[in-house]
Design an enzyme around this catalytic site. Structure first.
Site, PDB file in Angstrom:
ATOM      1  CG  ASP A 125      13.601  39.135  37.031  1.00 58.55           C
ATOM      2  OD1 ASP A 125      14.090  38.621  36.007  1.00 58.55           O
ATOM      3  OD2 ASP A 125      12.387  39.052  37.291  1.00 58.55           O
ATOM      4  N   GLY A 171      16.098  44.891  23.445  1.00 58.04           N
ATOM      5  CA  GLY A 171      14.760  44.435  23.859  1.00 58.04           C
ATOM      6  C   GLY A 171      13.621  45.362  23.429  1.00 58.04           C
TER       7      GLY A 171
HETATM    8  P1  IMP Z   1      15.715  39.249  32.625  1.00 61.07           P
HETATM    9  O1  IMP Z   1      17.022  38.971  31.969  1.00 61.07           O
HETATM   10  O2  IMP Z   1      14.981  38.063  33.105  1.00 61.07           O
HETATM   11  O3  IMP Z   1      15.811  40.333  33.640  1.00 61.07           O
HETATM   12  O4  IMP Z   1      14.781  39.760  31.444  1.00 61.07           O
HETATM   13  C1  IMP Z   1      14.667  41.074  31.187  1.00 61.07           C
HETATM   14  C2  IMP Z   1      13.922  41.274  29.881  1.00 61.07           C
HETATM   15  O5  IMP Z   1      13.119  42.441  30.045  1.00 61.07           O
HETATM   16  C3  IMP Z   1      14.877  41.577  28.751  1.00 61.07           C
HETATM   17  O6  IMP Z   1      15.221  40.443  28.033  1.00 61.07           O
HETATM   18  C4  IMP Z   1      14.061  42.539  27.928  1.00 61.07           C
HETATM   19  O7  IMP Z   1      13.149  41.839  27.155  1.00 61.07           O
HETATM   20  C5  IMP Z   1      13.269  43.314  28.972  1.00 61.07           C
HETATM   21  N1  IMP Z   1      14.013  44.503  29.418  1.00 61.07           N
HETATM   22  C6  IMP Z   1      14.540  44.718  30.651  1.00 61.07           C
HETATM   23  N2  IMP Z   1      15.189  45.892  30.701  1.00 61.07           N
HETATM   24  C7  IMP Z   1      15.082  46.425  29.477  1.00 61.07           C
HETATM   25  C8  IMP Z   1      15.586  47.622  28.905  1.00 61.07           C
HETATM   26  O8  IMP Z   1      16.290  48.430  29.528  1.00 61.07           O
HETATM   27  N3  IMP Z   1      15.274  47.836  27.623  1.00 61.07           N
HETATM   28  C9  IMP Z   1      14.520  46.968  26.900  1.00 61.07           C
HETATM   29  N4  IMP Z   1      14.055  45.821  27.358  1.00 61.07           N
HETATM   30  C10 IMP Z   1      14.323  45.555  28.660  1.00 61.07           C
END
Ligand code: IMP
Length: 205
Positions: free
Chosen positions: A70, A154
């Site tokens: 996460d 992202g």
């Molecule tokens: P998860 O899939 O719930 O962990 O959501 C993580 C979200 O955080 C992603 O969809 C991105 O919006 C942001 N995020 C996490 N890591 C990165 C990264 O390395 N670069 C850019 N955005 C990130």
């Protein structure tokens, strides 16, 4: 060969994970590659809680090692938002061009250290015997004044790493993995798995 499930459908994330886990004598599957369609409600209040929720929810579908992360962006000026809501910020369907511009707009007139921000990543590992391990990695930066770069995914175009003078979207994939929140957390998990004897010949970086 051992099979690892990495619980994500995000292809940008998966590309990074594969690079970082290179050298592990195991095949790494994304949810899509494993043919698993499960929507885990990420209703934890911390990155740790959400990563652990994800690995536990996948246990009925996968016997081997399950990894989940996460991650998100914390902007200090915005009270650490979007934080655990990074993917859902302004709605899942909203493009990152729009999300990134919204953050830049909210920081208009904010200068210097007040623009501090960081990417955070927590990786949870659920071992076949039920043990859960977790590791956290962060990378400190500031919110840039303009988006720059086309790498990564992202929020990468607006996170500037001052010591490099580049956003994380301007780094090559291997440069990003070397210093990133995800790289740090995953390398720590690799080390913990090695210590547990999960792999004998793990190639630990
Ligand atoms: P998860 O899939 O719930 O962990 O959501 C993580 C979200 O955080 C992603 O969809 C991105 O919006 C942001 N995020 C996490 N890591 C990165 C990264 O390395 N670069 C850019 N955005 C990130």
């Amino acid at each position: 060969m051992k099979k690892i499930l990495f619980a994500t459908s995000n292809e940008g994330k998966m590309r990074e994970v594969r690079m970082i886990l290179q050298g592990i004598p195991a095949e790494v599957f994304s949810l899509k590659e494993a043919g698993i369609q499960v929507d885990v409600e990420e209703n934890g209040e911390t990155f740790e809680e959400n990563a652990i929720l994800k690995v536990k929810a996948l246990r009925p579908y996968w016997d081997g090692l399950i990894l989940a992360d996460d991650s998100g962006l914390e902007v200090d000026w915005l009270g650490k938002a979007p934080g655990v809501c990074s993917a859902r910020y302004m709605g899942h369907e909203t493009s990152y061009d729009i999300k990134n511009q919204a953050i830049l707009d909210q920081l208009q007139g904010v200068e210097g250290e007040d623009r501090s921000a960081r990417f955070v990543c927590v990786i949870a590992a659920l071992l076949p015997d039920g043990e859960i391990l977790s590791a956290r990695g962060t990378i400190e930066g500031v919110i840039a004044h303009h988006p720059a770069g086309s790498g990564g995914f992202g929020y990468d175009p607006i996170v500037l790493i001052p010591s490099l003078g580049k956003t994380t979207a301007e780094l090559s994939p291997s440069e990003k993995n070397e210093i990133s929140h995800r790289g740090k957390a995953l390398r720590q998990i690799r080390k913990l798995l090695l210590e547990r004897g999960y792999y004998e010949d793990i190639d630990c970086q």
